[in-house]
Motif scaffolding. Structure first.
Motif, PDB file in Angstrom:
ATOM      1  N   ASN A  79      49.103  45.451  32.619  1.00 12.52           N
ATOM      2  CA  ASN A  79      47.897  45.269  33.630  1.00 12.52           C
ATOM      3  C   ASN A  79      46.993  44.384  32.833  1.00 12.52           C
ATOM      4  O   ASN A  79      46.889  44.323  31.502  1.00 12.52           O
ATOM      5  CB  ASN A  79      47.125  46.789  33.498  1.00 12.52           C
ATOM      6  CG  ASN A  79      48.183  47.661  34.225  1.00 12.52           C
ATOM      7  OD1 ASN A  79      48.782  47.231  35.535  1.00 12.52           O
ATOM      8  ND2 ASN A  79      48.193  48.782  33.735  1.00 12.52           N
ATOM      9  N   ASP A  93      28.758  41.210  35.883  1.00 11.44           N
ATOM     10  CA  ASP A  93      29.575  41.896  36.690  1.00 11.44           C
ATOM     11  C   ASP A  93      30.199  41.245  37.935  1.00 11.44           C
ATOM     12  O   ASP A  93      29.451  40.603  38.581  1.00 11.44           O
ATOM     13  CB  ASP A  93      28.874  43.139  37.306  1.00 11.44           C
ATOM     14  CG  ASP A  93      28.942  44.216  35.975  1.00 11.44           C
ATOM     15  OD1 ASP A  93      29.885  44.257  35.200  1.00 11.44           O
ATOM     16  OD2 ASP A  93      28.001  44.861  35.814  1.00 11.44           O
ATOM     17  N   SER A  94      31.383  41.418  38.334  1.00 11.30           N
ATOM     18  CA  SER A  94      31.987  40.887  39.561  1.00 11.30           C
ATOM     19  C   SER A  94      32.292  42.102  40.534  1.00 11.30           C
ATOM     20  O   SER A  94      32.619  43.114  39.929  1.00 11.30           O
ATOM     21  CB  SER A  94      33.214  40.111  39.316  1.00 11.30           C
ATOM     22  OG  SER A  94      33.814  39.720  40.373  1.00 11.30           O
ATOM     23  N   ALA A  95      31.967  41.681  42.013  1.00  8.56           N
ATOM     24  CA  ALA A  95      32.272  42.826  42.745  1.00  8.56           C
ATOM     25  C   ALA A  95      33.486  42.935  43.126  1.00  8.56           C
ATOM     26  O   ALA A  95      33.716  44.246  43.789  1.00  8.56           O
ATOM     27  CB  ALA A  95      31.335  42.558  44.256  1.00  8.56           C
ATOM     28  N   THR A  96      34.462  42.084  42.629  1.00 10.37           N
ATOM     29  CA  THR A  96      35.864  42.173  42.961  1.00 10.37           C
ATOM     30  C   THR A  96      36.764  42.357  41.923  1.00 10.37           C
ATOM     31  O   THR A  96      37.840  42.627  41.897  1.00 10.37           O
ATOM     32  CB  THR A  96      36.208  41.117  43.698  1.00 10.37           C
ATOM     33  OG1 THR A  96      36.000  39.945  42.959  1.00 10.37           O
ATOM     34  CG2 THR A  96      35.749  40.599  45.049  1.00 10.37           C
ATOM     35  N   ALA A  97      36.125  42.515  40.671  1.00 14.11           N
ATOM     36  CA  ALA A  97      36.735  42.820  39.336  1.00 14.11           C
ATOM     37  C   ALA A  97      37.510  44.125  39.344  1.00 14.11           C
ATOM     38  O   ALA A  97      37.010  45.095  39.842  1.00 14.11           O
ATOM     39  CB  ALA A  97      35.825  42.920  38.255  1.00 14.11           C
ATOM     40  N   THR A  98      38.797  44.145  38.995  1.00 14.66           N
ATOM     41  CA  THR A  98      39.912  45.041  38.939  1.00 14.66           C
ATOM     42  C   THR A  98      40.782  45.125  38.050  1.00 14.66           C
ATOM     43  O   THR A  98      41.535  43.940  37.975  1.00 14.66           O
ATOM     44  CB  THR A  98      40.208  45.742  40.320  1.00 14.66           C
ATOM     45  OG1 THR A  98      40.764  46.900  40.551  1.00 14.66           O
ATOM     46  CG2 THR A  98      41.079  44.576  41.032  1.00 14.66           C
ATOM     47  N   TRP A  99      41.318  45.956  37.570  1.00 16.84           N
ATOM     48  CA  TRP A  99      42.777  45.818  36.696  1.00 16.84           C
ATOM     49  C   TRP A  99      43.909  45.470  37.780  1.00 16.84           C
ATOM     50  O   TRP A  99      43.935  46.238  38.888  1.00 16.84           O
ATOM     51  CB  TRP A  99      43.025  47.285  35.864  1.00 16.84           C
ATOM     52  CG  TRP A  99      42.251  47.335  34.695  1.00 16.84           C
ATOM     53  CD1 TRP A  99      40.923  47.833  34.418  1.00 16.84           C
ATOM     54  CD2 TRP A  99      42.496  46.798  33.395  1.00 16.84           C
ATOM     55  NE1 TRP A  99      40.630  47.660  33.318  1.00 16.84           N
ATOM     56  CE2 TRP A  99      41.674  47.358  32.432  1.00 16.84           C
ATOM     57  CE3 TRP A  99      43.607  46.317  32.892  1.00 16.84           C
ATOM     58  CZ2 TRP A  99      41.492  47.026  31.365  1.00 16.84           C
ATOM     59  CZ3 TRP A  99      43.662  45.857  31.529  1.00 16.84           C
ATOM     60  CH2 TRP A  99      42.812  46.240  30.659  1.00 16.84           C
ATOM     61  N   GLN A 100      44.435  44.361  37.232  1.00 15.89           N
ATOM     62  CA  GLN A 100      45.675  44.182  38.195  1.00 15.89           C
ATOM     63  C   GLN A 100      46.929  44.463  37.228  1.00 15.89           C
ATOM     64  O   GLN A 100      47.139  43.875  36.301  1.00 15.89           O
ATOM     65  CB  GLN A 100      45.492  42.751  38.807  1.00 15.89           C
ATOM     66  CG  GLN A 100      43.863  42.485  39.213  1.00 15.89           C
ATOM     67  CD  GLN A 100      44.227  41.279  40.305  1.00 15.89           C
ATOM     68  OE1 GLN A 100      44.997  41.421  40.984  1.00 15.89           O
ATOM     69  NE2 GLN A 100      43.024  40.733  40.586  1.00 15.89           N
ATOM     70  N   ALA A 114      41.671  32.681  36.583  1.00 17.53           N
ATOM     71  CA  ALA A 114      40.622  33.322  37.116  1.00 17.53           C
ATOM     72  C   ALA A 114      39.171  32.459  37.175  1.00 17.53           C
ATOM     73  O   ALA A 114      39.271  31.222  36.630  1.00 17.53           O
ATOM     74  CB  ALA A 114      39.796  34.254  36.216  1.00 17.53           C
ATOM     75  N   SER A 129      46.595  45.572  29.095  1.00 18.83           N
ATOM     76  CA  SER A 129      46.909  46.939  28.685  1.00 18.83           C
ATOM     77  C   SER A 129      48.201  47.364  29.174  1.00 18.83           C
ATOM     78  O   SER A 129      48.728  46.739  30.005  1.00 18.83           O
ATOM     79  CB  SER A 129      46.096  48.011  29.369  1.00 18.83           C
ATOM     80  OG  SER A 129      46.020  48.254  30.450  1.00 18.83           O
TER      81      SER A 129
END
Lengths: 139, 196
Positions: A79, A93-100, A114, A129
């Motif tokens: 991830n 902060d980004s509104a679309t940040a997420t673990w991928q 990115a 991770s």
């Protein structure tokens, strides 16, 4: 004696199930290079940063491409998450940040890309991770 | 021996665990991965890919207005599950707004449905009071539209679902599609899983 062995096995199973999955962090140094904090050797063996390319879009937004290599002989998953910071070191902060989640073939090098969420971002942090479970074709 | 017979089952019970409700990080890796629906991390991942692609293309930065004025057109859910497409669109809007790249206009909306009717009324009254109500309204530079499609298949007991997110940006000055992208998210397994 048997009871001690049983107890130690149970403790080992517990530690294996809840522990060890620490994050490896790669941070840009602002000059096109990076520093790394590797706390998870197993993860580094299947996803390690090889090369970093930084650039800017026409409007001045920062863009980064990071080559990640696997030294494993089996397919793996890991991830990742990008975080961004401005010149003062404040996190943006980004509104679309997420673990991928990413799949990586044996000995393969893949590229993670990115684009900064704002034009004020000047540094990136890449967090890697391990996946939740060891890779099997069905998970 | 007695102690072991208590400790070992207790540890195993802790591992298998009856789990009470807990808060989870909405950006984290402990979220449920479903084979029967689009998960919140799927929307975030699709929105992230779309925003990155749109910004990288540079079309918004070339708009007459800065930040560019965006109209939200039709975004269709063509999957077999029901959800509000704002789970995707709002993330894109927030990212573009916070990034200073685009603002959404209420002047021209699909079916004249105003997201904030009171805001629209207040704007009309202000324009009337200011004597600017006969001046042309500000039209969007671009309109955003899209579709969410799905494909489901199975091999033995392994199920696979693919969600295909398609988005387009039309330049209203030329009526041309100036940006398009597609992001496919594929999930495979026998059952839903906690964490990834």
């Amino acid at each position: 004696m048997t009871s001690r062995v049983l107890a130690s096995h149970a403790l080992a199973a517990l530690l294996l199930s809840v522990g060890c999955n620490t994050t490896n962090t790669y941070t840009s140094n602002g000059n096109g290079g990076y520093t790394s904090v590797v706390t998870n050797g197993w993860l580094a063996y299947k996803a390690t940063v090889d090369n970093v390319r930084e650039g800017k879009l026409d409007d001045g937004t920062m863009k980064v491409q990071i080559d990640v290599r696997s030294d494993q002989l089996n397919p793996q998953r890991f991830n990742y998450l990008f975080e961004w910071y401005d010149a003062q070191g404040m996190k943006i902060d980004s509104a679309t940040a997420t673990w991928q989640n990413r799949f990586i073939k044996p000995q393969e090098t893949i590229t993670l890309s990115a684009v900064a969420p704002t034009r004020t971002c000047s540094r990136w942090v890449l967090k890697l991770s391990d996946e939740k479970q060891p890779f099997t074709p069905n998970n | 021996m007695h102690r072991t017979s208590i400790i070992v089952p207790a540890l195993l019970a802790l591992i298998a665990g009856c789990q009470n409700a807990q808060y989870q990080d909405p950006q984290g890796t402990t979220l449920i991965v479903s084979l029967n629906k689009v998960d919140i991390q799927d929307f975030a991942s699709a929105a992230d890919a779309m925003v990155n692609s749109m910004v990288e293309a540079g079309v918004l930065a070339k708009a007459a207005h800065q930040p560019a004025l965006l109209g939200i057109s039709k975004v269709e859910n063509r999957t077999d599950t029901q959800f509000d497409t704002d789970e995707l669109v709002k993330k894109i809007r927030v990212a573009l707004l916070k990034g200073g790249r685009a603002q959404v206009t209420q002047q021209l909306t699909l079916g004249n449905a105003k997201e904030d009717p009171l805001g629209d009324q207040a704007n009309q009254m202000k324009r009337f009071q200011d004597g600017t109500d006969r001046q042309p309204i500000e039209l969007p530079d671009f309109t955003l539209s899209g579709k969410i499609l799905f494909d489901r298949t199975k091999a033995g007991s392994t199920r696979q679902v693919a969600y295909i997110f398609q988005m387009s940006l039309v330049d209203t000055a030329t009526n041309r599609v100036v940006w398009e992208d597609e992001k496919t998210i594929v999930k495979q397994g026998n059952q839903n899983q906690v964490g990834f």
